[in-house]
Design a protein around this motif. Structure first.
Motif, PDB file in Angstrom:
ATOM      1  N   GLY A 393       0.798  -1.211   0.000  1.00 43.74           N
ATOM      2  CA  GLY A 393       0.000   0.000   0.000  1.00 43.74           C
ATOM      3  C   GLY A 393       0.830   1.261   0.000  1.00 43.74           C
ATOM      4  O   GLY A 393       0.360   2.335  -0.400  1.00 43.74           O
ATOM      5  N   ALA A 394       2.075   1.181   0.448  1.00 42.19           N
ATOM      6  CA  ALA A 394       2.963   2.343   0.448  1.00 42.19           C
ATOM      7  C   ALA A 394       3.589   2.580  -0.924  1.00 42.19           C
ATOM      8  O   ALA A 394       4.443   3.467  -1.070  1.00 42.19           O
ATOM      9  CB  ALA A 394       4.068   2.147   1.495  1.00 42.19           C
ATOM     10  N   GLY A 395       3.187   1.809  -1.921  1.00 41.34           N
ATOM     11  CA  GLY A 395       3.731   1.987  -3.254  1.00 41.34           C
ATOM     12  C   GLY A 395       5.107   1.390  -3.431  1.00 41.34           C
ATOM     13  O   GLY A 395       5.906   1.885  -4.234  1.00 41.34           O
ATOM     14  N   LEU A 396       5.387   0.313  -2.714  1.00 38.61           N
ATOM     15  CA  LEU A 396       6.692  -0.331  -2.770  1.00 38.61           C
ATOM     16  C   LEU A 396       6.605  -1.622  -3.576  1.00 38.61           C
ATOM     17  O   LEU A 396       5.662  -2.414  -3.401  1.00 38.61           O
ATOM     18  CB  LEU A 396       7.203  -0.651  -1.365  1.00 38.61           C
ATOM     19  N   LEU A 397       7.595  -1.850  -4.428  1.00 31.57           N
ATOM     20  CA  LEU A 397       7.754  -3.128  -5.107  1.00 31.57           C
ATOM     21  C   LEU A 397       8.708  -3.969  -4.270  1.00 31.57           C
ATOM     22  O   LEU A 397       9.905  -3.690  -4.192  1.00 31.57           O
ATOM     23  CB  LEU A 397       8.326  -2.926  -6.513  1.00 31.57           C
ATOM     24  N   CYS A 398       8.154  -5.006  -3.626  1.00 35.41           N
ATOM     25  CA  CYS A 398       8.942  -5.829  -2.711  1.00 35.41           C
ATOM     26  C   CYS A 398       9.572  -7.035  -3.393  1.00 35.41           C
ATOM     27  O   CYS A 398      10.623  -7.522  -2.938  1.00 35.41           O
ATOM     28  CB  CYS A 398       8.068  -6.303  -1.546  1.00 35.41           C
ATOM     29  N   ALA A 399       8.933  -7.540  -4.449  1.00 38.78           N
ATOM     30  CA  ALA A 399       9.455  -8.741  -5.105  1.00 38.78           C
ATOM     31  C   ALA A 399       8.807  -8.879  -6.478  1.00 38.78           C
ATOM     32  O   ALA A 399       7.754  -8.280  -6.760  1.00 38.78           O
ATOM     33  CB  ALA A 399       9.170  -9.975  -4.252  1.00 38.78           C
ATOM     34  N   PHE A 400       9.458  -9.672  -7.322  1.00 42.30           N
ATOM     35  CA  PHE A 400       8.898  -9.987  -8.631  1.00 42.30           C
ATOM     36  C   PHE A 400       9.145 -11.460  -8.928  1.00 42.30           C
ATOM     37  O   PHE A 400       9.857 -12.148  -8.184  1.00 42.30           O
ATOM     38  CB  PHE A 400       9.483  -9.088  -9.721  1.00 42.30           C
TER      39      PHE A 400
END
Length: 479
Positions: A393-400
C-alpha cells in the motif's frame, strides 16, 4: 387484456435483437422499452431483465405525474405509416442511454439500454436505439403480415450501420450538408487493413479521410499523381504504405476511394475522420474524438481500457489511507495499461497493509518506491517475467517473479489459465490481498477472497415470451 399477439411478438423480437446486437458491440447489455400504441393507450413496460428497476420515482414523475410526453406529441394521424417518425424528448436516467419517438402505427416508444463506463461514444448506440424505433413502428404498421423476424436479425448485426449513421449525422452537422466521402467503403476498408499483416506484424499508424474540397488545406509531404493513387480497398497495398507513417506524426491521406498521399500532420482539418491503427487494435476518431474501436475485424464501443472501478473501490475499503489507496491504484493502472498495450499477461499482488510474509520469488532489497517514474518503468518491464509482482500500500515493489500457491477452491475455472486459478487459490488463503490478473488476450480480472470481483453477470435469456406486458402503473407496484 391480451393484446395483438403478432404485434407483441414483434416488440419482443426487436427487443431481443437489439439486446444481442448491443451485447456484441458493448459487452453484456440489457434493453427495456416503454410504449403506448395509441394516444389514449396506457403505457406498457417491456423490461425482461429488470433494467429499469431503481428508476421508478423518475419514471412515475415523467409518465404519471405529467402528461407532457403525450400533450407535446405531434399529430401522428397525419404521418405516413411507413418511413415517418418524430423523435421524442430523451429522458435523463443515471447510467442509461435512451432514445424514442412517435409514429402513426405506434404512438410512443422510449428505448433504454445501459451506459457502459468504458464507451468511446454513446452516439452509435443512440443511432441503434433510433433504428429500433423505426423497425418496431414498421412491424406494427404491417401487423404481422410479413412476420419473418427480419427486424430482430437486422438489429443483431447493426454495428456498421450504427457507426456510419453516427458519423453521417455528426459530419452533416459540422459541414452543414451531407458528407461527400463514402462512409461504408471506408468502414469496410479500415477493418480489412486492421486484419492484414505485413511480415507477420499487425498495422500501426494513422490514415485520415478528408472531403475532396479539403485537399488544398492539407500540409502535403507527398501527393501521389492522380493515375498512381492506390485504391483504398486494396488492403495489402494500404498496409504496406502504413510502414511510412509508423511511430511518427505523419499520416496517410485518403478521400475514401484512393490514398492521395502523405501529410506532415493533421492540423487545420477539424472535421477529419481518422483510423488510428495501434498494433492489435485501433480507434476510429472524428475531429479527434473517439467514436469506437476495432479489433479482430469488428467494431466495438469500448475504449480498450480495463474498467478498474471495482479495484479502486476494493482499495478504498482496504486497511490503508485513501491517499495510499489512490496512489496504489494509479501505479497498478499504469502497469496494467502497459501490459494491455504490449499484449503480455501478468499478475500483480496488491498488499495494502503489507501483511504478507516474504513471498517465494525474487526479492528487491531495498524495495523500490514506484512513485519514482524510473522505478515504475522498471516495474512494467519486470511484470513481463513469469510470476507476480508484490506491491504494498505504500507503493513499494517488494518482489517480482513470485509464485502463488494455495489449496483448490470451488470458484476455479478450468477454462482460464494458471494465472487466474492460482490467484483464486492464493486470495482464498489471504482474504485481505487483492490480485490483478491481466490475460495476454486482454481481459483483466480483479480477485479477492477466492472470488472474481469484476465478474460479469450471466444474462440468461428469459423463458416464456410475455405477450401481455404490464401497464406502467402495475409495473411500478412491482407486478
Amino acid at each position: 387484456m391480451i393484446l395483438n399477439t403478432a404485434k407483441q411478438i414483434s416488440a419482443r423480437n426487436v427487443l431481443e435483437g437489439l439486446r444481442q446486437g448491443l451485447t456484441r458491440f458493448s459487452g453484456p447489455s440489457r434493453v427495456a422499452l416503454i410504449m403506448a400504441e395509441s394516444r389514449d393507450s396506457k403505457l406498457l413496460v417491456h423490461d425482461p431483465r429488470r433494467l429499469l428497476r431503481g428508476h421508478e420515482p423518475k419514471l412515475a414523475k415523467v409518465f404519471l405525474e405529467s402528461d407532457e410526453w403525450r400533450e407535446t406529441a405531434p399529430d401522428t394521424a397525419s404521418m405516413k405509416p411507413f418511413g415517418q417518425a418524430a423523435w421524442a424528448q430523451k429522458l435523463h436516467l443515471t447510467g442509461m442511454i435512451c432514445s424514442g419517438g412517435y409514429a402513426q402505427p405506434l404512438f410512443y416508444q422510449m428505448w433504454f439500454t445501459e451506459l457502459h463506463p468504458n464507451m468511446c461514444s454513446t452516439g452509435p448506440t443512440e443511432r441503434w436505439l433510433e433504428h429500433a424505433v423505426w423497425l418496431l413502428a414498421h412491424d406494427y404498421a404491417s401487423e404481422g403480415a410479413f412476420f419473418t423476424s427480419a427486424s430482430k436479425h437486422a438489429l443483431e448485426a447493426f454495428e456498421h450501420h450504427a457507426v456510419r449513421n453516427h458519423l453521417f449525422a455528426e459530419m452533416s452537422k459540422t459541414l452543414g450538408r451531407p458528407p461527400h466521402i463514402p462512409l461504408y467503403p471506408i468502414l469496410e476498408a479500415v477493418l480489412n487493413v486492421s486484419t492484414t499483416r505485413e511480415e507477420g506484424q499487425p498495422p500501426t499508424g494513422r490514415v485520415i479521410f478528408i472531403e475532396p474540397a479539403e485537399a488544398d488545406n492539407v500540409q502535403w509531404m507527398i501527393r501521389f499523381p492522380e493515375v498512381e493513387r492506390p485504391f483504398l480497398h486494396n488492403a495489402k497495398h494500404v498496409r504496406k504504405l502504413l510502414l511510412s507513417v509508423e511511430d511518427s506524426t505523419r499520416r496517410l491521406v485518403s478521400d475514401g476511394e484512393r490514398v492521395l498521399g502523405i501529410c506532415a500532420q493533421a492540423n487545420g482539418l477539424s472535421n477529419r475522420l481518422t483510423a488510428d491503427f495501434q498494433d492489435r487494435f485501433g480507434f476510429l476518431r472524428l475531429g479527434g474524438k473517439s467514436v469506437c474501436s476495432f479489433v479482430d475485424g469488428v467494431y466495438q464501443s469500448t475504449t480498450r481500457k480495463p474498467n478498474l472501478v471495482v479495484l479502486e473501490e476494493a482499495l478504498l475499503e482496504a486497511q490503508t489511507g485513501p491517499d495510499q489507496g489512490h496512489a496504489l491504484f494509479q501505479m497498478t493502472s499504469a502497469i496494467v495499461d502497459q501490459a494491455r498495450k504490449e499484449g503480455f499477461g501478468c499478475t500483480l499482488v496488491l498488499d495494502p497493509g503489507a501483511s504478507l510474509p516474504p513471498m517465494a520469488g525474487q526479492h528487491v532489497d531495498p524495495p523500490l518506491h514506484l512513485e519514482d517514474p524510473q522505478h515504475l518503468d522498471l516495474a512494467k518491464s519486470l511484470a513481463k517475467l513469469d510470476g507476480a509482482l508484490h506491491l504494498t500500500g505504500a507503493g513499494l515493489l517488494c518482489a517480482f517473479a513470485c509464485l502463488l500457491d494455495g489449496r483448490g477452491v470451488d470458484s476455479e475455472d478450468r477454462s482460464r489459465g494458471a494465472r487466474y486459478n492460482s490467484a483464486l487459490r492464493f486470495t482464498a488463503m489471504h482474504p485481505r490481498i487483492i490480485v490483478v490478473v491481466v490475460s495476454a488476450d486482454t481481459p483483466v480480472f480483479i480477485i479477492q477472497g477466492g472470488v472474481q470481483l469484476n465478474a460479469a453477470c450471466d444474462l440468461h435469456k428469459e423463458g416464456d415470451l410475455d405477450l401481455n406486458p404490464p401497464a406502467l402503473e402495475s409495473w411500478l407496484e412491482g407486478q
